[in-house]
Design a protein around this motif. Structure first.
Motif, short mmCIF file in Angstrom:
data_model
loop_
_atom_site.label_atom_id
_atom_site.label_comp_id
_atom_site.label_asym_id
_atom_site.label_seq_id
_atom_site.Cartn_x
_atom_site.Cartn_y
_atom_site.Cartn_z
N GLY A 195 32.02 41.17 51.98
CA GLY A 195 30.54 41.76 50.87
C GLY A 195 29.99 41.30 49.70
O GLY A 195 29.75 40.35 49.78
N ASP A 196 30.16 42.80 49.00
CA ASP A 196 29.51 42.44 47.70
C ASP A 196 30.65 42.05 46.86
O ASP A 196 30.25 42.26 44.97
CB ASP A 196 28.45 43.44 47.19
CG ASP A 196 27.56 44.04 48.29
OD1 ASP A 196 26.57 42.75 48.72
OD2 ASP A 196 26.63 45.01 47.91
N THR A 197 31.36 42.63 47.12
CA THR A 197 32.59 42.21 45.86
C THR A 197 34.30 41.41 46.75
O THR A 197 34.77 41.16 47.78
CB THR A 197 33.41 43.42 44.93
OG1 THR A 197 34.06 44.37 46.36
CG2 THR A 197 32.50 44.47 44.39
N PRO A 198 34.35 41.59 45.89
CA PRO A 198 35.82 39.76 46.33
C PRO A 198 36.46 40.58 46.27
O PRO A 198 37.20 41.63 45.58
CB PRO A 198 35.61 38.61 44.93
CG PRO A 198 35.15 39.53 44.16
CD PRO A 198 34.34 40.86 43.96
N PHE A 199 38.22 39.81 46.31
CA PHE A 199 39.42 40.45 47.07
C PHE A 199 40.31 39.10 46.03
O PHE A 199 39.60 37.75 46.24
CB PHE A 199 39.71 40.64 47.88
CG PHE A 199 39.70 40.14 49.18
CD1 PHE A 199 41.61 38.83 49.39
CD2 PHE A 199 39.31 39.48 49.94
CE1 PHE A 199 41.26 38.30 51.15
CE2 PHE A 199 38.75 38.95 50.85
CZ PHE A 199 39.83 38.44 51.39
#
Length: 243
Positions: A232-236
């Motif tokens: 989505g808008d942020t990584p892992f």
């Protein structure tokens, strides 16, 4: 066992789900990725993951399919299901599978208080440790719902937060053919979301593994990624690596 100290550095935290067919190339080093040349795809590893178990009605046949194919997968178990069926958790372990936690009762962590969220995560960790003798190193938040607070709690527990790069959508009723098609979008380092109660995923597994191997991809374990993986808008920061 008490919560472990802050042994994992804080990581960027994902929010919304990915969509079917969305996938990203993930390498061991930031900036490296696989490339489809139209001939031989780059060899690599992907992680097959199953949430919500252990489920008595489907887990035995799921493990049989994995063992028959000579493949390993990661199971993100609920603490309450694990306590109800400890023999099935041990069956996962004895079959060579990797085991992670998925909270105690599968709540919406972003909607719970901090203490309650921590207890949900910690109790599941402790339940699985009692059954397997090992502190699960991996954690997946229910529904893929997470935020900075959940990430901090995961760090306190010393676990790697794991999301996914491709969603099978078995939870939404995807058919066996649709699940196999979703798996075709996996790239090296990718993580595939499935559920151990979904019969369609169990039935699709031999085809998924066979097609992956035809592309030079093999089921692997999950480890820390040094570079961010979009969600989505942020990584892992988790990726599939060699077993």
């Amino acid at each position: 066992m008490q919560a472990q100290p802050d042994s994992v550095s804080e990581r960027a935290r994902p929010a919304p789900r990915t969509l079917v067919g969305e996938s990203w190339d993930v390498g061991h080093e930031c900036g490296t990725s696989s490339v489809e040349t139209g001939q031989e795809p780059v060899r690599g590893y992907v992680a097959l993951t199953f949430d919500d178990g252990p489920t008595p009605e489907t887990l035995p046949s799921l493990l049989d399919a994995l063992v028959t194919a000579g493949a390993r997968a990661t199971f993100f178990n609920r603490g309450d299901a694990a306590e109800a069926h400890p023999d099935l958790v041990r069956a996962q372990r004895d079959a060579g599978m990797w085991i992670g936690s998925h909270t105690m009762t599968h709540p919406h962590l972003r909607e719970t208080g901090e203490r309650e969220a921590f207890e949900e995560m910690n109790r599941a960790q402790q339940a699985l440790q009692r059954i397997t003798g090992e502190w699960p190193p991996l954690f997946r938040p229910p529904f893929g719902e997470t935020d900075e607070r959940v990430g901090v709690l995961a760090a306190r527990l010393g676990v790697l937060e794991v999301l996914w790069t491709v969603d099978s959508r078995d939870w939404a009723g995807a058919t066996e053919d649709e699940i196999v098609a979703a798996a075709r979008t996996l790239r090296p380092g990718g993580i595939f979301l499935m559920h151990d109660w979904a019969r369609a995923s169990v039935d699709a597994l031999p085809r998924i593994i066979g097609e992956l191997r035809e592309r030079g991809l093999h089921p692997g374990r999950i480890d820390v990624s040094p570079c961010p993986v979009p969600f989505g808008d942020t990584p892992f920061h988790a990726t599939a690596v060699a077993p």
